[in-house]
Design an enzyme around this catalytic site. Structure first.
Site, PDB file in Angstrom:
ATOM      1  N   LYS A 192     -10.477 -20.977  -3.948  1.00  0.00           N
ATOM      2  CA  LYS A 192     -10.731 -19.590  -4.357  1.00  0.00           C
ATOM      3  C   LYS A 192     -11.693 -19.662  -5.544  1.00  0.00           C
ATOM      4  CE  LYS A 192      -9.771 -15.132  -4.060  1.00  0.00           C
ATOM      5  NZ  LYS A 192     -10.226 -14.306  -2.928  1.00  0.00           N
ATOM      6  N   ASP A 248       0.458 -24.632   1.561  1.00  0.00           N
ATOM      7  CA  ASP A 248       1.799 -24.215   1.973  1.00  0.00           C
ATOM      8  C   ASP A 248       1.686 -23.027   2.941  1.00  0.00           C
ATOM      9  OD1 ASP A 248       4.507 -23.924   2.083  1.00  0.00           O
ATOM     10  OD2 ASP A 248       4.765 -23.187   0.039  1.00  0.00           O
ATOM     11  N   ASP A 252       1.683 -23.091   7.435  1.00  0.00           N
ATOM     12  CA  ASP A 252       2.665 -22.310   8.202  1.00  0.00           C
ATOM     13  C   ASP A 252       1.950 -21.357   9.160  1.00  0.00           C
ATOM     14  OD1 ASP A 252       4.861 -23.480   7.090  1.00  0.00           O
ATOM     15  OD2 ASP A 252       5.849 -21.596   6.576  1.00  0.00           O
TER      16      ASP A 252
END
Ligand code: NAD
Length: 361
Positions: A192, A248, A252
């Site tokens: 980012k 993380d 997923d």
């Protein structure tokens, strides 16, 4: 002569013992086919260790893991221990194990198994050809930075420090380039950098390391865009490397592409060959003890063990091809079975994978 390898085995809680038994069954067959002697050393961790010895990660478990060539883990946790104080929670075992073993890189490959296109939450034409791996930094970043919760004149406040050192970034980025070299030579680094200073450092380290890997094409992608592209055109990606929290979430998200959480393996690697292998799913207390869990993710984790800890690509591929062949024939556990179709039990599925390996021989 057979290569002797010590494998610490932590069955854990819930479906853990059921799925690990099938993975060990498959490794027993790999022993015969590829010239290994596996010394399986069973140890306890998680909820079952809390019950037995009052410690989620007993000293003996840790020392056995530290002395092993690789660790195979089922899953830990369950509602029984949900109200326990923080030091007596099953997941404490996992965090402590990763830390003690110095495992800084979490690898999650995601590829579509032929025959399961319709199980994905995405359209079959979108998921066709997906074969990516998310490499997540595991021991730094905001999850481990200093935490504060306090009162001020403006009211109660909380903060989590997001800090990365260049050496932490460099080692995971280098590992990702190495991985890309063995795959399609395409690396996506996710950050980012338009907002975060830690991301700007991340990006500059990637640029620096990239000079050592001129054959690898590198792209930088902002994490919000990446979240969108993973569901828009997942086949675009090869190796995706990112920091702890972004990884993380993105890993997923990428996981749903395959159609069942029971299919996805993972590896956590450190400085040496020593690593931990486990399915990405949890202990599934809702189906524990019924003999219906899908052991594929755990079996596929042993393929990763053969690849990354023992450097045996042939054995790794043999396991992966056997799992794919069995599933491709429609012989699946209940999570993948179409309505009305007879499903295999956990043990039957493991047997079919072994039979498939025997035929290959
Ligand atoms: P979960 O992954 O255990 O289960 C989510 C859903 O997926 C459930 O419906 C379950 O039945 C199903 N499922 C999971 N694995 C499956 C398999 N192999 N075959 C078929 N179906 C499968 O997640 P949860 O319910 O959120 O967590 C349960 C417990 O597991 C919690 O205590 C959690 O803390 C723990 N957990 C442990 C790990 C780990 O050990 N690495 C990871 C995640 C969650």
């Amino acid at each position: 002569m057979n290569q002797v390898k010590k494998i610490a085995v932590i069955p854990g809680d819930g479906i853990g013992p059921e799925i690990v038994a099938e993975a060990v069954k498959v490794l027993r067959q790999i022993e015969k086919m590829f010239g290994y002697t596996f010394d399986f050393q069973y140890v306890i961790a998680g909820g079952s260790a809390i019950d037995q010895v009052g410690n989620p990660l007993p000293e003996e478990t840790l020392s056995t893991c530290l002395a092993a060539d690789a660790v195979l883990l089922g899953a830990v946790g369950g509602p029984k221990w949900d109200q326990n104080p923080p030091e007596l929670r099953p997941e404490k075992a996992l965090l402590a194990l990763r830390k003690e073993l110095g495992l800084y890189a979490n690898l999650r490959p995601v590829s579509l198994i032929e025959g399961l296109e319709k199980r994905s939450t995405l359209r079959p034409d979108v998921v066709e050809g997906v074969d990516l791996i998310v490499v997540r930094e595991l021991t730094g970043g905001i999850y481990f930075g200093e935490k504060q919760r306090n009162q001020s004149e403006q009211g109660e406040f909380a903060s989590d420090l997001l800090i990365y050192y260049d050496y932490e970034i460099e080692r995971i980025v280098r590992l990702s380039f190495e991985m890309a070299m063995k795959r399609r030579k395409f690396l996506t680094s996710v950050d980012k950098a338009n907002v975060l200073e830690s991301s700007r450092l991340w990006r500059s380290v990637v640029e620096r390391v990239a000079k050592d890997y001129p054959e690898v094409t590198v792209e930088h992608m902002l994490v919000d865009n990446c979240a969108m592209q993973i569901v828009r055109q997942p086949a675009h990606f090869d190796v995706v490397v990112t920091e702890n929290m972004f990884g993380d979430i993105l890993s997923d998200e990428a996981a749903v592409i395959t159609g069942s959480i029971g299919l996805l393996p993972s590896a956590s690697l450190g400085e040496g060959q020593m690593a931990l292998y486990e399915p990405i799913h949890g202990s599934a207390p809702d189906i524990a003890g019924k003999g219906i869990a899908n052991p594929s993710a755990t079996i596929l984790s042993t393929a990763m063990m053969m690849r990354y800890s023992f450097g045996d690509e042939k054995a790794a591929q043999a396991i992966e091809e056997a799992v794919k062949a069995v599933i491709g024939r429609g012989e699946v556990t209940v999570d993948l079975a179409p309505a009305g179709q007879q499903a295999l039990s956990t043990a039957e599925f493991g047997d079919r994978v072994v039979e498939q390996l025997v035929q290959r021989k």
